[in-house]
Motif scaffolding. Structure first.
Motif, short mmCIF file in Angstrom:
data_model
loop_
_atom_site.label_atom_id
_atom_site.label_comp_id
_atom_site.label_asym_id
_atom_site.label_seq_id
_atom_site.Cartn_x
_atom_site.Cartn_y
_atom_site.Cartn_z
N GLU A 53 5.93 98.47 73.29
CA GLU A 53 5.51 97.43 72.09
C GLU A 53 4.70 97.86 71.05
O GLU A 53 4.60 97.62 69.91
N LEU A 54 3.39 98.29 71.77
CA LEU A 54 2.33 98.78 70.58
C LEU A 54 2.57 99.93 69.73
O LEU A 54 2.26 99.88 68.74
N SER A 55 3.57 100.91 70.30
CA SER A 55 3.82 101.88 69.33
C SER A 55 4.76 101.40 68.31
O SER A 55 4.92 101.89 67.03
N GLU A 56 5.67 100.61 68.59
CA GLU A 56 6.65 99.97 67.61
C GLU A 56 5.69 99.25 66.51
O GLU A 56 6.10 99.14 65.43
N LEU A 57 4.82 98.35 67.12
CA LEU A 57 3.98 97.57 66.23
C LEU A 57 3.19 98.63 65.33
O LEU A 57 3.34 98.39 64.19
N ALA A 58 2.59 99.95 65.85
CA ALA A 58 2.07 100.63 65.07
C ALA A 58 2.81 101.36 64.07
O ALA A 58 2.37 101.61 62.83
N ASP A 59 3.90 101.61 64.26
CA ASP A 59 4.93 102.19 63.57
C ASP A 59 5.37 101.35 62.10
O ASP A 59 5.36 101.82 61.16
N VAL A 60 5.77 100.11 62.54
CA VAL A 60 6.08 99.25 61.73
C VAL A 60 5.00 98.99 60.64
O VAL A 60 4.95 98.87 59.38
N ALA B 133 2.27 99.21 55.69
CA ALA B 133 0.90 99.89 54.98
C ALA B 133 1.19 100.79 54.12
O ALA B 133 0.60 100.71 52.66
N VAL B 134 1.96 101.68 54.28
CA VAL B 134 2.26 102.94 53.06
C VAL B 134 2.94 102.17 52.08
O VAL B 134 2.80 102.34 50.79
N ASP B 135 3.96 101.35 52.34
CA ASP B 135 4.82 100.66 50.99
C ASP B 135 3.93 99.78 50.22
O ASP B 135 4.10 99.94 49.09
N GLN B 136 3.30 99.03 50.86
CA GLN B 136 2.33 98.19 49.95
C GLN B 136 1.36 98.67 49.39
O GLN B 136 1.03 98.20 48.21
N THR B 137 0.83 99.79 50.00
CA THR B 137 -0.45 100.42 49.29
C THR B 137 0.08 101.01 48.24
O THR B 137 -0.39 101.11 47.03
N ARG B 138 1.21 101.87 48.39
CA ARG B 138 1.98 102.58 47.26
C ARG B 138 2.44 101.57 45.92
O ARG B 138 2.40 101.73 44.99
N ARG B 139 2.82 100.62 46.40
CA ARG B 139 3.19 99.26 45.58
C ARG B 139 2.21 99.01 44.97
O ARG B 139 2.18 98.72 43.58
N ALA B 140 0.94 98.82 45.35
CA ALA B 140 -0.13 98.32 44.64
C ALA B 140 -0.76 99.56 43.61
O ALA B 140 -1.07 99.26 42.63
N GLU C 138 -8.09 94.65 41.51
CA GLU C 138 -8.35 93.47 42.56
C GLU C 138 -7.20 93.18 43.49
O GLU C 138 -7.49 93.33 44.68
N LEU C 139 -5.84 93.30 42.99
CA LEU C 139 -4.92 93.17 43.62
C LEU C 139 -4.63 94.31 44.65
O LEU C 139 -4.32 94.17 45.90
N LEU C 140 -4.90 95.51 44.28
CA LEU C 140 -5.02 96.82 44.95
C LEU C 140 -6.00 96.66 46.10
O LEU C 140 -5.60 96.95 47.43
N ASN C 141 -7.02 96.26 45.81
CA ASN C 141 -8.36 96.13 46.83
C ASN C 141 -7.87 95.06 48.01
O ASN C 141 -8.20 95.32 49.15
N LYS C 142 -7.25 94.07 47.55
CA LYS C 142 -7.06 92.95 48.62
C LYS C 142 -5.88 93.46 49.50
O LYS C 142 -5.60 93.22 50.53
N THR C 143 -4.88 94.50 48.68
CA THR C 143 -3.75 95.07 49.68
C THR C 143 -4.34 95.79 50.50
O THR C 143 -3.90 96.10 51.70
N ARG C 144 -5.40 96.55 50.18
CA ARG C 144 -6.12 97.41 51.33
C ARG C 144 -6.84 96.86 52.16
O ARG C 144 -6.85 97.17 53.51
#
Length: 493
Positions: free
Chosen positions: A42-49, A54-61, A151-157
């Protein structure tokens, strides 16, 4: 009995018990491993998702930040060059920005920055249809738009960092749970190991105790009912059968010895009576040669009687270990033994020296007399003719010492370690026509041990005797007061 025991919840056989023990011990460990696997999965799946998001949202920001810069650049180039193509690029960047902003809104939810950026984006998109002067005047709005995008980028981070912290907290919680489960399940496994070990060892200990009881002769009237695997229960039944069989054989042996002693003593008494009558000349005077033969018969019959009595004493000692403690005079006991052997001592012309002073002591008089009698008998049988015999009695360190020593042939070194073994006969030759039984010293040693004493072969302190046996006995029971009447105590003995 085995069937009754095996119908209980316990396994029917030892392999089943071992298999059940293995399964029961491994069950808590299996539960622990399963729980750990599920939690880690469960922890591994949570970390993977979370990592993908995180990568997608940071890249989008970051893409939104780049689009804001490209929109500003296209607008400024259009304000200078007035190229319609630049305006088309500006509109494409704005549409792409809105699309990505809508996707990012699902991450930030109702954050006010989304509404601010949407309003600013709507105003900037309106520049594409405005006049050149309006576009030039609206370029100043890009500074606020870029700041809000940053600011949107910082909030995403911040959101990504919060998710990482959540995963870390979850990992710590999982670790704590695993330690807690281990702290509970491992002792449970150890308890099960001890329990099943007890189930296996207990009947084995009972069997061992029963075997020791059979070997020592201390058999229980009613054996403890053995509980455990059927193999051990059956073995316990076999031991019970063996114990019963040994008791039967022992009873038969006792009966045989009683009958044989009676059958032997009766004709032996007649022989001794007849030889005594002949030696006394009741039927007429005997020639010297005839008298010598009669005396030889009488002496041999007396030695044969001694051998029979030793055999009976040995058998009695093996099965009657109860002490009969009383107070007696040691010197009187020694005199009684010497009187018993006075004819043999006279025939060998042995010089006897013994302690005649009164020495009260408390022990088993019958066993002590048996010891001294055996030692004196051996001294007479193996001592040299015209030799010496010493019987010394004294007390040292609250222990009674009785030494029986004689001159003659010393005991060989190879025989010293086996003297007190039953039926062992050394290299020394016994005087007389009859050979010894080899149980006299064994009876004496067992009689000493039964009184917590010792009997040993020692070197004579005076150096005169070739053979010296030393008996050491403790005072058995509580000592009487010093002012007790010793004379009365000896008479009561």
């Amino acid at each position: 009995m085995a069937n009754n025991v095996s119908r209980r919840w316990r396994p029917r056989s030892l392999p089943q018990l071992v298999l059940l023990a293995f399964v029961m011990v491994m069950l808590p460990m299996a539960v622990l491993i399963f729980q750990a696997g599920q939690t880690l999965s469960e922890l591994s799946e949570l970390a993977d998702v979370s990592a993908r998001q995180a990568v997608d949202q940071t890249r989008r920001a970051r893409t939104l930040t780049n689009l804001s810069v490209e929109m500003e650049r296209s607008a400024r180039q259009y304000a200078v060059l007035e190229d319609p193509g630049l305006l088309s690029i500006y509109n494409e960047r704005a549409e792409r920005y809105r699309e990505l902003l809508d996707q990012q809104a699902t991450l930030l939810g109702n954050d006010p920055i989304i509404d601010v950026l949407e309003k600013e984006l709507t105003g900037l998109q309106a520049l594409s249809t405005a006049s050149l002067q309006d576009i030039q005047e609206g370029l100043s709005d890009f500074q606020s738009f870029s700041q809000h995008t940053d600011e949107l980028l910082n909030k995403t981070r911040d959101i990504v960092d919060a998710r990482i912290d959540t995963i870390r907290a979850r990992a710590r919680e999982v670790k704590r749970q695993l330690w807690l489960q281990s702290a509970i399940l491992i002792p449970v496994s150890l308890a099960l190991i001890l329990f099943f070990t007890w189930l296996i060892i207990r009947p084995i200990k009972q069997l061992e105790s029963r075997i020791l009881g059979i070997g020592s002769g201390d058999r229980q009237a009613e054996p403890v009912r053995l509980q455990g695997p059927s193999e051990l229960v059956n073995l316990g039944e076999r031991l019970t059968w063996l114990s019963t069989r040994l008791e039967e054989l022992e009873a038969q042996k006792q009966q045989f010895l009683r009958h044989m002693s009676h059958e032997l003593k009766t004709p032996l008494a007649s022989i001794r009576e007849g030889t005594g009558l002949l030696a006394d000349g009741i039927v007429g005077e005997l020639a010297p040669r005839q008298r010598e033969i009669v005396l030889l018969l009488d002496e041999s019959s007396q030695e044969l009687q001694t051998l029979i009595e030793q055999l009976l004493d040995y058998n009695l000692l093996q099965h009657n270990r109860k002490l009969q403690v009383k107070r007696f005079d040691v010197s009187h006991m020694v005199q009684e033994v010497l009187n018993k052997h006075h004819l043999a001592l006279e025939s060998k012309a042995m010089d006897v020296s013994w302690s005649r002073y009164r020495l009260p002591w408390q022990a088993d008089r019958t066993r002590t007399l048996r010891i001294v009698d055996n030692l004196v008998s051996n001294a007479v049988a193996y001592g040299e003719d015209n030799g010496k015999l010493w019987v010394r009695t004294f007390v040292h360190d609250d222990m009674l010492y009785i030494e029986v020593a004689n001159t003659g042939e010393p005991i060989a070194d190879k025989d010293r370690d086996h003297l007190f073994e039953p039926f062992y006969q050394g290299a020394s030759k016994r005087k007389g026509p009859l050979k010894g039984s080899g149980i006299g010293l064994s009876v004496a040693s067992d009689s000493a041990a039964a009184q917590d004493g010792t009997l040993e072969l020692v070197e004579d302190d005076d150096g005169e005797a070739a053979v010296c046996f030393r008996l050491i006995l403790p005072w058995l029971g509580e000592r009487l007061e010093e002012n007790d009447n010793d004379e009365q105590a000896v008479q009561n003995a």
